[in-house]
Scaffold this motif. Structure first.
Motif, PDB file in Angstrom:
ATOM      1  N   LEU A 195       0.807  -1.220   0.000  1.00  0.00           N
ATOM      2  CA  LEU A 195       0.000   0.000   0.000  1.00  0.00           C
ATOM      3  C   LEU A 195       0.842   1.273   0.000  1.00  0.00           C
ATOM      4  CD1 LEU A 195      -2.918  -1.175   2.316  1.00  0.00           C
ATOM      5  CD2 LEU A 195      -3.074  -0.516  -0.098  1.00  0.00           C
ATOM      6  N   SER A 196       2.137   1.109  -0.210  1.00  0.00           N
ATOM      7  CA  SER A 196       2.997   2.298  -0.239  1.00  0.00           C
ATOM      8  C   SER A 196       3.121   2.815  -1.664  1.00  0.00           C
ATOM      9  CB  SER A 196       4.384   1.954   0.312  1.00  0.00           C
ATOM     10  OG  SER A 196       5.305   2.953  -0.070  1.00  0.00           O
ATOM     11  N   LEU A 197       2.564   4.003  -1.903  1.00  0.00           N
ATOM     12  CA  LEU A 197       2.690   4.618  -3.226  1.00  0.00           C
ATOM     13  C   LEU A 197       4.150   4.915  -3.547  1.00  0.00           C
ATOM     14  CD1 LEU A 197      -0.425   6.943  -3.121  1.00  0.00           C
ATOM     15  CD2 LEU A 197       0.076   5.345  -4.974  1.00  0.00           C
ATOM     16  N   ALA A 198       4.914   5.256  -2.515  1.00  0.00           N
ATOM     17  CA  ALA A 198       6.330   5.570  -2.741  1.00  0.00           C
ATOM     18  C   ALA A 198       7.091   4.315  -3.172  1.00  0.00           C
ATOM     19  CB  ALA A 198       6.942   6.150  -1.464  1.00  0.00           C
ATOM     20  N   ASP A 199       6.826   3.192  -2.502  1.00  0.00           N
ATOM     21  CA  ASP A 199       7.467   1.927  -2.883  1.00  0.00           C
ATOM     22  C   ASP A 199       7.112   1.564  -4.322  1.00  0.00           C
ATOM     23  OD1 ASP A 199       8.704   1.439  -0.505  1.00  0.00           O
ATOM     24  OD2 ASP A 199       7.659  -0.456  -0.068  1.00  0.00           O
ATOM     25  N   TYR A 200       5.832   1.718  -4.636  1.00  0.00           N
ATOM     26  CA  TYR A 200       5.362   1.337  -5.976  1.00  0.00           C
ATOM     27  C   TYR A 200       6.074   2.169  -7.032  1.00  0.00           C
ATOM     28  CZ  TYR A 200       2.170   0.020  -9.744  1.00  0.00           C
ATOM     29  OH  TYR A 200       1.653  -0.452 -10.919  1.00  0.00           O
ATOM     30  N   GLU A 201       6.088   3.450  -6.818  1.00  0.00           N
ATOM     31  CA  GLU A 201       6.735   4.387  -7.747  1.00  0.00           C
ATOM     32  C   GLU A 201       8.222   4.044  -7.909  1.00  0.00           C
ATOM     33  OE1 GLU A 201       5.063   8.010  -8.259  1.00  0.00           O
ATOM     34  OE2 GLU A 201       6.295   7.829 -10.063  1.00  0.00           O
ATOM     35  N   ALA A 202       8.860   3.700  -6.800  1.00  0.00           N
ATOM     36  CA  ALA A 202      10.299   3.423  -6.840  1.00  0.00           C
ATOM     37  C   ALA A 202      10.619   2.109  -7.544  1.00  0.00           C
ATOM     38  CB  ALA A 202      10.855   3.393  -5.412  1.00  0.00           C
ATOM     39  N   HIS A 203       9.611   1.264  -7.760  1.00  0.00           N
ATOM     40  CA  HIS A 203       9.829  -0.030  -8.414  1.00  0.00           C
ATOM     41  C   HIS A 203       9.088  -0.096  -9.746  1.00  0.00           C
ATOM     42  CE1 HIS A 203      11.193  -1.041  -4.345  1.00  0.00           C
ATOM     43  NE2 HIS A 203      11.841  -2.043  -4.891  1.00  0.00           N
ATOM     44  N   GLU A 204       9.277   0.887 -10.587  1.00  0.00           N
ATOM     45  CA  GLU A 204       8.721   0.895 -11.952  1.00  0.00           C
ATOM     46  C   GLU A 204       7.217   1.149 -11.967  1.00  0.00           C
ATOM     47  OE1 GLU A 204       9.781  -2.667 -14.107  1.00  0.00           O
ATOM     48  OE2 GLU A 204       9.575  -1.715 -16.079  1.00  0.00           O
ATOM     49  N   GLY A 205       6.645   1.557 -10.817  1.00  0.00           N
ATOM     50  CA  GLY A 205       5.209   1.803 -10.791  1.00  0.00           C
ATOM     51  C   GLY A 205       4.813   3.009 -11.630  1.00  0.00           C
ATOM     52  N   TRP A 206       3.670   2.948 -12.254  1.00  0.00           N
ATOM     53  CA  TRP A 206       3.052   3.991 -13.081  1.00  0.00           C
ATOM     54  C   TRP A 206       3.805   4.279 -14.366  1.00  0.00           C
ATOM     55  CZ3 TRP A 206      -1.340   3.773 -10.825  1.00  0.00           C
ATOM     56  CH2 TRP A 206      -1.455   3.800  -9.412  1.00  0.00           C
ATOM     57  N   ALA A 207       4.915   3.586 -14.620  1.00  0.00           N
ATOM     58  CA  ALA A 207       5.672   3.854 -15.859  1.00  0.00           C
ATOM     59  C   ALA A 207       4.831   3.480 -17.079  1.00  0.00           C
ATOM     60  CB  ALA A 207       6.987   3.069 -15.861  1.00  0.00           C
TER      61      ALA A 207
END
Ligand SMILES: Cc1cc2nc3c(=O)[nH]c(=O)nc-3n(C[C@H](O)[C@H](O)[C@H](O)COP(=O)(O)O)c2cc1C
Ligand code: SF4
Ligand code: FES
Lengths: 151, 525
Positions: free
Chosen positions: B119-131
């Protein structure tokens, strides 16, 4: 049935597309089941016939028309759990509780239900008691669990 | 004693909770507090190595070190052994990523599951999230669909229909309102990859559905999640709330001015509601009875409007396809089965768990290479692939590559990738009976072959099983059973009645001894 909470629930679920299932879930969550007396109220609220509402409640395995026991034990009997002894576990639960599956014990203490997969198939056999999941079950572990629940 | 804050990971996946992960987390918190140790406890998804759950990981300079299976009572001893520095202990499994079960996988959709805080948006973003979403926003809908088509992605929910073609049909349909619906009913025994995705990486599903919405021009979406998955439901709801608050969902996706609203719908315990048209009926608030096709849901779906319906893993594949390019995805796999599938090892298997691999490996590699044989230590007898409507695959077929066409050619299905292992104590006539019984319990009742046929099927199999002394009668009943299966196969409206003969006939053909018949005919496929 608690009339106040039912009317509150109806108010919180105004008529809209596909409102019936969310409303039935809310009723069952609040009351433990969907009492027959609630059917006409729900029908009127959503402009459905009573038959339609009853038809939906009776179609889905999840909805109950009568109150379950104080505790609910659900034992998975789908294939992956069968491969690890689910049928024997269910038979053990029946004997240990003195309650046939699909039934609520006469004293109302417990309801025993078979379920078809809890998504714990790699840690089979699995069961759920009072909405808590347990995997890698054995009859002995089940006995300990039931004892802890006062059953 | 160190004073730096150490990151410790304890999964919050249902399968970890079911073996005591919350108790382990609580014990860790308590013990560390008593000992004055500073830890940051992260509740991650599961790595999918279920025989090692609860798998506790510690962040060290050497990487994440795994310990498992950990019980709450092990925690003081683990801390004594220097858990927080990755110290030696009988439960120590080494660097997580180097555990062979994990190291040998090709994780695309599961690359973040078990790694990040779901549930961490920051973690997701840091791991190719939203690309993938950001790239999709820079393309027009038909270009997104071109990528999907080129990737070769086929629906992962069972029928394996090309996702891009479905999206194209919805895009080209004329309508003011279109929908995107995710099928998260996952009713098949032996499957849990949808659940792990929703519990372990919910933003990936949100991102995939948003890409689909942009591609086809839909503004509303639903995720239909089975009631047996309360943790997945809670995680998805929270993830939708957070994604909406951060502007990834809502009236203007990432400030693009294009709207997409997403909502979770809780199912109610009916297997056939996983069939796409029954699911639509259910979301509309009706009994989940299968609709006749045509019209296709792509043209007339939810509330009669054009609707994209895909499985969780299908949608979850879209972000990486957009982010890395269709060709990178397409290069995985064999024949017309492109990309990877999260295979799910379950039942009587020593190392049960999730194995994401490109299509083309064999069942034998999965059963022994990854699974390590049975948990009971006895020989494997039968393996059901593709859920309760999938065939029992005997050892003679374990070297066939797992791809959709190769499996279809031998009368089996890959389905959703569920693999349920039975050892030599299994009675295949009992399992065939169960398949019929399951169909009888779950049939939506719309057509006779399925509704009545399955009940008759149970009776006929019982007569075969309990008539061991009357060969003539048994032979007649076997003819009757085959006839009945033929009627169900050809006369049923949907795959519930149409495919129940797969497990039944495969059991009968490959394990006739279990039905009191002569040993297998070598010629029978
Ligand atoms: C009886 C029955 C049950 C099904 N259950 C599921 C299910 O649980 N999840 C799923 O994704 N598809 C299920 N399907 C397949 C769906 O009808 C549909 O093909 C799929 O959701 C489409 O998505 P996909 O193209 O991404 O696979 C089921 C089909 C049948 C006939
Ligand atoms: S095959 Fe069975 S589940 Fe499918 S439509 Fe017919 S009765 Fe319903
Ligand atoms: S088969 Fe029992 S949990 Fe899946």
């Amino acid at each position: 049935m608690n009339d106040l909470s039912l009317s509150e629930l109806l108010a919180a679920h105004p008529p809209r597309d596909g409102a019936l299932l969310p409303l039935l879930h809310a009723v069952q969550e609040a009351l433990g089941h969907v009492p027959p007396a609630a059917v006409p109220l729900i029908a009127e609220h959503l402009s459905l016939s009573r038959a339609e509402v009853h038809g939906v409640i009776s179609y889905y395995h999840f909805f109950r028309s009568s109150a379950p026991g104080k505790q609910v034990l659900q034992v998975c009997r789908a294939e992956a759990c069968q491969a690890r002894g689910a049928e024997a576990l269910l038979a053990h639960a029946e004997a240990r509780l003195g309650c046939a599956s699909h039934h609520t014990r006469a004293d109302g203490a417990v309801t025993l239900e078979p379920v078809y997969c809890l998504g714990l198939c790699a840690s089979a056999p699995a069961l759920q008691i009072n909405e808590r999941l347990h995997a890698r079950m054995t009859p002995a572990k089940l006995d300990a669990l039931l004892a802890k629940e006062g059953l | 004693m160190t004073s730096a804050i150490v990151k410790v990971f304890v999964p919050r996946d249902s399968a970890a909770l079911a073996v005591g992960a919350d108790e382990v987390a609580e014990a860790l918190r308590h013990e560390c507090q008593c000992r004055g140790l500073k830890v940051e406890l992260v509740r991650n998804g599961s790595r999918g190595l279920f025989w090692l759950e609860t798998l506790v990981e510690v962040q060290t300079p050497q990487g994440r070190i795994a310990y498992g299976p950990v019980e709450a009572a092990d925690v003081p001893g683990l801390l004594d052994a220097g858990l927080l520095q990755g110290g030696e202990h009988p439960l120590r499994q080494g660097v997580t990523e180097q555990i062979p079960f994990l190291a040998l996988q090709e994780r695309l959709t599961f690359r973040r599951v078990g790694v990040i805080d779901p549930l961490s948006l920051a973690d997701y973003e840091a791991h190719e999230g939203w690309a993938g979403l950001r790239r999709a926003l820079s393309l027009d809908g038909s270009a997104i669909i071109q990528e999907m088509l080129h990737s070769g992605l086929r629906g992962r929910g069972g029928a394996a229909f090309p996702a891009g073609i479905k999206w194209k049909t919805v895009r080209e349909a004329q309508s003011a309102q279109k929908y995107v619906v995710c099928n998260a009913d996952e009713g098949d025994s032996g499957t849990y990859s949808d659940r792990m995705t929703m519990e372990g990486d919910p933003f990936m599903l949100i991102e995939g559905m948003t890409i689909a919405a942009l591609a086809v021009g839909a503004t509303r979406g639903y995720i239909y999640i089975r009631s047996e998955y309360p943790h997945a439901i809670a995680t998805m709801k929270e993830a939708i709330a957070r994604a909406t608050a951060a502007g990834f969902l809502g009236d203007s996706v990432c400030g693009s001015g294009r709207a997409f609203h997403l909502e979770v719908r809780k199912a109610a315990g009916s297997y056939v509601c996983g069939e796409e048209t029954a699911m639509l009926e259910s979301i509309e608030g009706k009994r989940g009875v299968v609709r006749a096709k045509p019209p296709l849901p792509a043209l007339s779906g939810l509330f009669g409007q054009p609707t994209v319906i895909n499985n969780v893993i299908t949608f979850a594949s879209a972000p990486i396809i957009l982010a890395r390019g269709a060709q990178a995805y397409r290069d995985f796999g064999v024949g017309r089965s492109h990309g990877t599938l999260p295979f799910q090892l379950a039942g009587n298997i020593k190392h049960g768990g999730l194995v994401e691999k490109a299509f083309g490996l064999t069942l034998r590699e999965l059963l022994y290479g990854f699974g390590g044989g049975t948990a009971s230590g006895r020989p494997i007898k039968a393996v059901q692939v593709g859920g309760p409507l999938g065939a029992y695959v005997p050892e003679s077929q374990w070297d066939v590559p797992l791809d959709y066409e190769a499996y279809a050619a031998m009368g089996a299905v890959v389905g959703h990738g569920g693999i349920v292992v039975h050892d030599d104590t299994a009675d295949l006539s009992q399992l065939a009976r169960y398949a019929m019984e399951f169909c009888a319990i779950e049939s939506c009742g719309k057509c006779t072959p399925c509704r009545i046929g399955s009940t008759r099927g149970v009776e006929v199999i019982d007569r075969i099983r309990f008539n061991r002394n009357n060969d003539q009668n048994r032979a007649e009943q076997v003819i009757l059973l085959r006839d009945l299966c033929d009627t169900m196969t050809h006369g049923s409206l949907c795959a519930m009645g149409g495919m129940t003969p797969f497990p039944v006939l495969s059991a009968l053909n490959h394990y006739p001894q279990d039905f009191g018949l002569a040993a297998p005919d070598q010629a029978a496929a």
